[in-house]
Write a protein that holds these residues in place. Structure first.
Motif, short mmCIF file in Angstrom:
data_model
loop_
_atom_site.label_atom_id
_atom_site.label_comp_id
_atom_site.label_asym_id
_atom_site.label_seq_id
_atom_site.Cartn_x
_atom_site.Cartn_y
_atom_site.Cartn_z
N ASN A 208 0.85 -1.20 0.00
CA ASN A 208 0.00 0.00 0.00
C ASN A 208 0.88 1.25 0.00
OD1 ASN A 208 -2.14 -1.73 0.18
ND2 ASN A 208 -2.78 -1.11 2.24
N VAL A 210 0.61 5.64 0.34
CA VAL A 210 -0.26 6.74 0.77
C VAL A 210 0.49 8.06 0.62
CG1 VAL A 210 -1.56 7.69 2.73
CG2 VAL A 210 -1.28 5.20 2.52
N ASP A 212 0.16 11.91 1.81
CA ASP A 212 -0.52 12.91 2.64
C ASP A 212 -0.13 14.30 2.16
OD1 ASP A 212 -1.85 11.26 4.68
OD2 ASP A 212 0.20 10.65 5.17
N GLY A 274 -10.11 7.12 -2.00
CA GLY A 274 -8.66 7.13 -2.10
C GLY A 274 -8.14 8.49 -2.51
N ALA A 285 -5.89 12.18 1.70
CA ALA A 285 -4.75 11.32 1.39
C ALA A 285 -5.04 10.55 0.11
CB ALA A 285 -4.52 10.35 2.54
N ILE A 287 -4.56 7.27 -1.82
CA ILE A 287 -4.27 5.91 -1.34
C ILE A 287 -4.35 4.90 -2.49
CG2 ILE A 287 -5.02 4.09 0.25
CD1 ILE A 287 -6.36 6.31 1.93
#
Ligand code: FMN
Length: 362
Positions: A208, A210, A212, A274, A285, A287
């Motif tokens: 995964n 991410v 930010d 996402g 965020a 994702i």
């Protein structure tokens, strides 16, 4: 072989083979004035490198980056940045059999069908060695995104074979060789990997990633969607067989009332999307998740054919990763960062004068 360049305004072109003298990249379109030093590549390249634990390939590359152009007195000049890493640990004899047979599940057969010639040493251009340069280019992208917009891109291993995280802590991710978010499970992972290595087999994984701090507005309809470009970028990583954005395939079983991310003056109530709607970032965020297949170069004998089309049994020796997903975390971060910087620059070019529009949700 064309299509070795990536990105529209922040364009990265990579070159080199696994066992050639060097690999490298040219970054065209980097904003000027960014302070960058050769030592800053070390952390991310070490995170991607082989030979760092017994659970990854034992090939050992120093991965020292040389900046050949585009940086003057420690700052990017806006001209093409050329980065070079010399290959130092080629052991081509390890790969002798690959030259005359096709590993089931690898790219040997398709490269041969396409070009009628191939560099079999270590998989040549199909080796994940190439991804080293994506990680190097993304060191620059990550730094610019962080300084200019406060964007932080982080990844973690979200599944190893059947094992899923039983807890989550970003702090834990950088403290174990698996990029695993739950420290208490590391002994379990080590045991599973030791057993796997003993069996001569390999296993798949999920990573995964991410981001930010991405402001709303990045991404372009229709053919330059942020999620479309992200999917393409992550899918371009070796061994990736699936990509999800936000809830991804889980959306299939959801209802609209459940999936939609409701809004209030306090912000979004959830992030099933996402961080992307209509191909454009929402300000939440961003994702993404990717599925990596199990390594095809394994010690378990498998049926294949040789160059003459005759049946052969293939056993791949040499120094291979029993789970390629373990080292894929920094690569996924790199591809996310490269997509984001490209879209940041594209957004600035077309919509820089629009400025901030109200309401802007926190
Ligand atoms: C970090 C990383 C390391 C990899 N290491 C190996 C390896 O040691 N042996 C191998 O057979 N494949 C390895 N792969 C996967 C192959 O490069 C990939 O399966 C192959 O090029 C065929 O492409 P495809 O799987 O994307 O179709 C690795 C992939 C990644 C992301």
């Amino acid at each position: 072989m064309s299509s070795n360049s990536f990105g529209k305004l922040f364009t990265v072109t990579t070159f080199g083979e696994s066992h050639g003298p060097a690999i490298g990249c040219v970054i065209d379109g980097c904003p000027p004035g960014l302070a960058i030093d050769e030592s800053e590549f070390r952390t991310d390249l070490d995170r991607r490198a082989t030979g760092k634990s017994r659970h990854t390939s034992q090939r050992r590359e120093a991965d020292d980056v040389e900046i050949l152009s585009g940086v003057y007195e420690g700052k990017t000049t806006g001209t093409p940045i050329a980065l070079l890493i010399r290959n130092t640990d080629q052991r081509s004899k390890d790969y002798g059999d690959i030259a005359s047979t096709f590993r089931p599940g690898h790219a040997d057969y398709t490269y041969w069908q396409k070009y009628g010639i191939r560099d079999p040493r270590g998989g040549g251009r199909s080796s994940a060695r190439e991804t080293t340069m994506r990680v190097a280019a993304a060191v620059i992208a990550k730094k610019w995104l962080a300084e200019r917009y406060g964007v932080r891109v982080r990844g973690y291993l979200a599944q190893l074979g059947e094992i899923a995280p039983e807890g989550f802590d970003w702090e834990a991710v950088e403290q174990n060789p698996f990029f695993w978010p739950h420290a208490a499970q590391v002994p379990q992972l080590e045991k599973a990997m030791d057993a796997l290595r003993k069996s001569g087999d390999s296993v798949g994984a999920r990573v995964n990633v991410v981001a930010d701090g991405v402001p709303p507005g990045w991404g372009e309809p229709i053919y330059g969607k942020l999620d479309g470009d992200l999917a393409s970028a992550l899918m371009s990583i070796n061994a990736v067989k699936g990509v999800e954005i936000g809830d991804g395939f889980a959306a299939v079983a959801q209802h609209g009332s459940q999936h939609r991310d409701e809004m209030s003056a306090d912000g979004f109530a959830s992030n099933h999307a996402g961080g992307i709607l209509g191909g454009i970032s929402t300000g939440q965020a961003v994702i993404a998740s990717m599925a990596l297949k199990p390594t095809s170069s394994i010690l378990i004998p498998g049926h294949s054919v040789n160059l003459a089309g005759e049946p052969v049994e293939v056993v791949t020796k040499g120094r291979h990763d029993p789970c390629v997903g373990i080292r894929a975390t920094p690569i996924a971060e790199a591809m996310m960062a490269l997509v984001l910087i490209d879209h940041a620059l594209r957004h600035r070019a077309q919509c820089g004068d629009v400025g901030e529009v109200k309401p802007r949700l926190p």
